[in-house]
Design an enzyme around this catalytic site. Structure first.
Site, short mmCIF file in Angstrom:
data_model
loop_
_atom_site.label_atom_id
_atom_site.label_comp_id
_atom_site.label_asym_id
_atom_site.label_seq_id
_atom_site.Cartn_x
_atom_site.Cartn_y
_atom_site.Cartn_z
N GLY A 65 87.03 58.85 50.85
CA GLY A 65 85.81 58.82 50.05
C GLY A 65 85.83 59.84 48.93
N CYS A 66 84.64 60.08 48.37
CA CYS A 66 84.54 60.83 47.12
C CYS A 66 84.94 62.31 47.22
CB CYS A 66 83.11 60.73 46.59
SG CYS A 66 82.64 59.06 46.10
N PHE A 67 84.84 62.92 48.40
CA PHE A 67 85.19 64.34 48.49
C PHE A 67 86.69 64.58 48.36
CE2 PHE A 67 85.44 63.14 53.04
CZ PHE A 67 86.68 63.69 53.38
N ALA A 68 87.49 63.52 48.52
CA ALA A 68 88.95 63.67 48.60
C ALA A 68 89.57 64.18 47.31
CB ALA A 68 89.59 62.35 49.00
#
Length: 389
Positions: A163-166
């Site tokens: 997801g986006c935190f990666a």
């Protein structure tokens, strides 16, 4: 005879992990946000849902996005009507697209980064590939190795479905690899294609509509290594410190599930509140050792999950509007490209800093922060140090 400690010391680099090149790529198909609601409701055969369309129009108007880039064209969607329904079985069709397109788009970004780096690709020792768009075996890391013609013994690390935190995670991993392996040169690639999440509208699942209003396609690549070779490798930023944390009481804030209907997203309304409530603690942990407590004195690279997150972070920390300039610029020009976003923002910042005649890659400032936010709710924090221009 050498000791284990001597072997370990010899294996490690001397200096901090340094970003040596950045490359970005997008599909050719550009979608204007102002006309997207008309296109979206027409292609999904949902024009009769007038109230829902008005809601979607308001979402797009408030998104602060001007345009996005998408692999999915009108022709592709007409050939794959299951993608245009809400929750129709469609995983096979989606997978067939992304297992090809994700590595291909990643290659475009990687080629640009390798060209800027100026070293032969045979000097790449490690590869980190990150995508939330589909899964496959062997993975997109393997496909990219073949597409680029990298050596077969490049050490690969594949990150699927984070997801986006990666976008923040890849910095942390690249830092550890570069600093703990002498002469390592790490190719980092984040490649995201929304063919896994596109679907028709639903009256009962409005958070799915939020994703349709925000997400775009893009790939970005970095070359990371310690101890740059003088005259050949040109440092852009140094990575000084990293952390990852799960925000308290945030379970279910952002969820994604891979199903027969593709990747479904579920968002709680208070994601911006959770992020802004926890960001101060992350900043104190990161910058107290440096004696920094004025967060207007550092440069900012924050994952632009949406305008509400940026607005609340600005408000909570009393940030000047220009602090989020690079972040808002990327959101406006590309939308939310999940993990690739923060790499695009880094590229935008160093280019604008040069254009404006500033004396460092970080808007003329020495220290900066990079934040990734995503499912969990997970927060990635990276302390960056700029380089003199």
């Amino acid at each position: 005879m050498v000791t284990v400690s001597e072997i370990r010391k010899a294996q490690r680099a001397e200096g901090p992990a340094t970003i040596l090149a950045i490359g970005t790529a997008n599909p050719a198909n550009c979608v204007e946000q102002s006309t997207y609601p008309d296109f979206y409701f027409k292609i999904t055969n949902s024009e009769h849902k007038t109230v829902l369309k008005e809601k979607f129009q308001r979402m797009c108007d408030k998104s602060m996005i001007k345009r996005r880039y998408m692999y999915l064209t009108e022709d592709i969607l007409k050939e794959n009507p299951s993608l245009c329904e809400y929750m129709a079985p469609s995983l096979d069709a989606r997978q067939d697209m992304v297992v090809v397109e994700v590595p291909r788009l990643g290659k475009e970004a990687a080629v640009k980064a390798i060209k800027e780096w100026g070293q032969p690709k045979s000097k790449i020792t490690h590869l980190i590939f990150c995508t939330t768009s589909g899964v496959d075996m062997p993975g997109a890391d393997y496909q990219l190795t073949k597409l680029l013609g990298l050596r077969p013994y490049v050490k690969r690390y594949m990150m699927y479905q984070q997801g986006c935190f990666a976008g923040g995670t890849v910095f942390r991993l690249a830092k550890d690899l570069a600093e703990n392996n002498k002469n390592a040169r790490v190719l980092v690639v984040c490649s995201e294609v929304t063919a896994v999440t596109f679907r028709g509208p639903s009256d009962t699942h409005l958070d799915s509509l939020v994703g349709q209003a925000l997400f775009g396609d893009g790939a970005a690549a970095l070359i990371v290594g310690s101890d740059p070779v003088p005259e050949i490798e040109k440092p852009i930023f140094e990575m000084v410190w990293t952390a990852q944390t799960i925000a308290p009481d945030s379970e279910g804030a952002i969820d994604g599930h891979l199903r027969e209907a593709g990747l479904t997203f579920h968002l709680l309304k208070d994601v911006p509140g959770i992020v802004s409530k926890n960001i101060d603690k992350a900043l104190v942990e990161a910058f107290k050792p440096l004696g920094i407590s004025d967060y207007n004195s550092i440069f900012w690279i924050a994952h632009p999950g949406g305008p509400a997150i940026l607005d609340q972070v600005e408000q909570k920390l009393a940030l000047k509007p220009e602090k989020m300039r690079a972040t808002r610029e990327v959101l406006s020009e590309y939308g939310n490209m999940s993990s690739a976003c923060v790499l695009f923002i880094l590229d935008e910042m160093r280019k604008k800093s040069t254009q404006d005649g500033l004396n460092t890659t970080g808007e003329g400032l020495e220290w900066g922060v990079l934040f990734g936010f995503g499912p969990g709710l997970t927060i990635e924090t990276v302390v960056l140090r700029s380089v003199a221009i």
